[in-house]
Design an enzyme around this catalytic site. Structure first.
Site, PDB file in Angstrom:
ATOM      1  N   GLU A 208       4.249  12.892   4.150  1.00 27.36           N
ATOM      2  CA  GLU A 208       3.767  14.260   4.051  1.00 27.36           C
ATOM      3  C   GLU A 208       3.471  14.933   5.396  1.00 27.36           C
ATOM      4  O   GLU A 208       2.304  15.240   5.704  1.00 27.36           O
ATOM      5  CB  GLU A 208       2.508  14.314   3.168  1.00 27.36           C
ATOM      6  CG  GLU A 208       2.728  13.766   1.768  1.00 27.36           C
ATOM      7  CD  GLU A 208       1.540  14.003   0.835  1.00 27.36           C
ATOM      8  OE1 GLU A 208       0.490  14.471   1.303  1.00 27.36           O
ATOM      9  OE2 GLU A 208       1.671  13.728  -0.367  1.00 27.36           O
ATOM     10  N   GLU A 392       4.991   9.696  -4.976  1.00 29.69           N
ATOM     11  CA  GLU A 392       3.606   9.859  -5.433  1.00 29.69           C
ATOM     12  C   GLU A 392       3.568  10.885  -6.556  1.00 29.69           C
ATOM     13  O   GLU A 392       4.191  11.943  -6.467  1.00 29.69           O
ATOM     14  CB  GLU A 392       2.671  10.391  -4.334  1.00 29.69           C
ATOM     15  CG  GLU A 392       2.307   9.390  -3.286  1.00 29.69           C
ATOM     16  CD  GLU A 392       1.358   9.963  -2.239  1.00 29.69           C
ATOM     17  OE1 GLU A 392       0.566  10.883  -2.558  1.00 29.69           O
ATOM     18  OE2 GLU A 392       1.435   9.501  -1.092  1.00 29.69           O
TER      19      GLU A 392
END
Ligand code: FCB
Length: 485
Positions: A208, A392
């Site tokens: 991320e 995720e």
């Protein structure tokens, strides 16, 4: 008794409600699941039920390991940030966490017991390299033993090199605002892939980068806590450069493994169908998704990012974009929620939260179709899009242990609905190869500390007792049933 029969009907056919122990037993004992737990309703012939679709659980080093002073681990930016009053809810820090650094053996057994195919973890950079870039053998040994045990259990290993725990000594020299950090990251990737070659199935360079750049440097909600959009775009550039610089070393040292990167993506929808609000949603996508994915798959930053944030163009040197846009073997996608937006009348967008929608403990809206729509839109936007793993997806709830069990019906429905959204994207032609639930267990949820519980396994932080929640049982039952088909 009519009441029981009615609830039993629901349990068999809808699986939305919680049941007490007086419900009739589930006849199929193979599930080894208490009858009161709703099952994941996934059709047996769905692409996501095929044996080759990978299921896993995910964690990250700083969120679970604890032992922050052990075996010459160096301080990280999250140690410094969480020690600063007011930065993390309740003053929580990663000191302690899930004590995984000491409990890794039984944690691997716990993972294997879930019947999942894989495990996604990250390596703490400050554990494995000293300030001069020399290896720290004791830190390295931890990951070698951990990976060996995961392999022994037949689990596929997805290893993220950078899940936000930058060594503090690099931050002291400017961190991701300093181009040098990208080269230090390539050294780290080189060392790790030499040391761990053969025990990693898939390497992700970064987790991320949007969070590192925007939350870390743009609005200051995450470490290192800086707040300037100019810093946001420059740190993003150096993060993506670090990713690109690391790839050749990973390829050379560990040719058999997959190499990729993990991006968090968000769904943005307009509050009305006015042209201004539609443009606001477009700017949301630009800022959240295209800012990261365009450089990776188109070799350029989206022009509209600088319409939204005028004057924040990063310094880009010759060749950088080609370095960033090298082919990768997979793209990790992390997805959690949607943001509804409207135009603010000044060229930017503001949130316009919808009323009466389902939300989680984080306040995040449950919006599975956003995942489907994003996956389909990425396939349309990027001709060279890499195969995707959902690295995720999950939700936080205020879970408690009652009589030795943790009922989390909202999470079971959440997982099921998001898996079905992935299924729809696959049916529409998107190449998705696997799905990792966030998270294996409750852990240090960054600025929210230990209060927000994302695990499918509950952690009692005082005793470190792990209790699989109902969602863990439901996932296991689904995976075991899949194996016997
Ligand atoms: C993601 C992070 C992960 C976790 C989840 C809830 O942004 O990658 O570490 O905190 O959110």
């Amino acid at each position: 008794m009519p009441g029981v029969a009615w609830r039993w009907f629901n349990a068999r056919h809808w699986n939305r409600f919680q049941f007490d122990l007086h419900d009739p037993p589930v006849p199929d004992r193979r599930l080894a699941m208490p009858p009161s737990i709703p099952a994941l309703q996934i059709p047996a012939d769905a692409p996501i039920a095929r044996p080759e679709f990978l299921y896993g659980v995910a964690t990250a080093s700083y969120q679970i390991e604890g032992a922050i002073h052990e075996d010459e681990r160096l301080p990280s930016i999250w140690d410094s940030f969480s020690a600063t009053p007011g930065k993390v809810l309740n003053g929580d820090t990663g000191d302690g966490a899930c004590d995984h650094y000491h409990r890794w053996e039984s944690d691997v057994d716990l993972i294997a017991n879930l019947s999942v195919d894989g495990y996604r973890l990250s390596i703490a950079w400050p554990r494995v390299m000293d300030e001069r870039g020399r290896p720290n053998a004791r830190g390295l040994d931890f990951y070698k033993r951990l990976l060996a045990r995961l392999k022994l259990k037949g689990l596929q290993t997805f290893v993220t090199l950078y899940h936000w725990d930058l060594p503090q000594h690099l931050q002291d020299r400017g961190g991701w605002l300093n181009r040098e950090t990208a080269y230090r990251f390539a050294d780290f990737a080189d060392l790790m892939s030499r040391e761990l070659t053969g025990s990693v199935d898939a390497w992700a360079t970064l987790n991320e980068p949007w969070c590192s750049a925007f939350l870390g440097h743009g609005n200051g909600h995450h470490a290192p806590g800086l707040s300037s959009l100019r810093y946001g775009t420059q740190s993003m550039h150096h993060l993506l450069l670090a990713h690109g610089l690391a790839l050749p070393a990973l390829r050379a040292n560990d040719p058999a493994s997959k190499k990729g990167i993990v991006a968090n993506v968000g769904a943005f929808t307009p509050a009305t169908d006015s042209a201004a609000d539609i443009d606001a949603a477009h700017l949301g996508h630009t800022q959240h998704n295209h800012w990261v994915l365009d450089p990776l798959f188109k070799g350029r930053y989206p022009a509209d990012l600088f319409r939204l944030w005028p004057g924040t163009e990063p310094l880009v040197l010759d060749g950088d974009m080609a370095t960033i846009a090298q082919p990768i073997d997979f793209l990790g996608i992390n997805y959690y929620f949607r943001t509804m937006v409207r135009a603010d009348g000044k060229g930017a967008f503001v949130e316009a939260p919808p009323a009466d929608v389902e939300r989680t403990q984080m306040g995040w809206e449950v919006y599975p179709q956003g995942l489907r729509d994003l996956l389909i839109s990425f396939k349309a936007r990027y001709a060279n899009l890499a195969p995707i793993y959902i690295t995720e997806n999950g939700m936080a709830s205020d879970d408690r242990v009652v009589d030795g069990a943790v009922a989390d019906p909202q999470r079971i429905r959440f997982l099921e609905r998001h898996l079905l959204a992935v299924n729809e994207a696959m049916a529409a032609g998107v190449d998705v190869r696997g799905y990792f639930a966030w998270s294996l267990m409750d852990n240090f949820e960054w600025a929210f500390g230990y209060e927000r519980r994302f695990g499918i396994v509950h952690v009692d932080y005082a005793t470190q007792v792990r209790t699989p929640k109902h969602s863990a049982h439901a996932l296991k039952a689904f995976l075991q049933a899949r194996r016997t088909r």
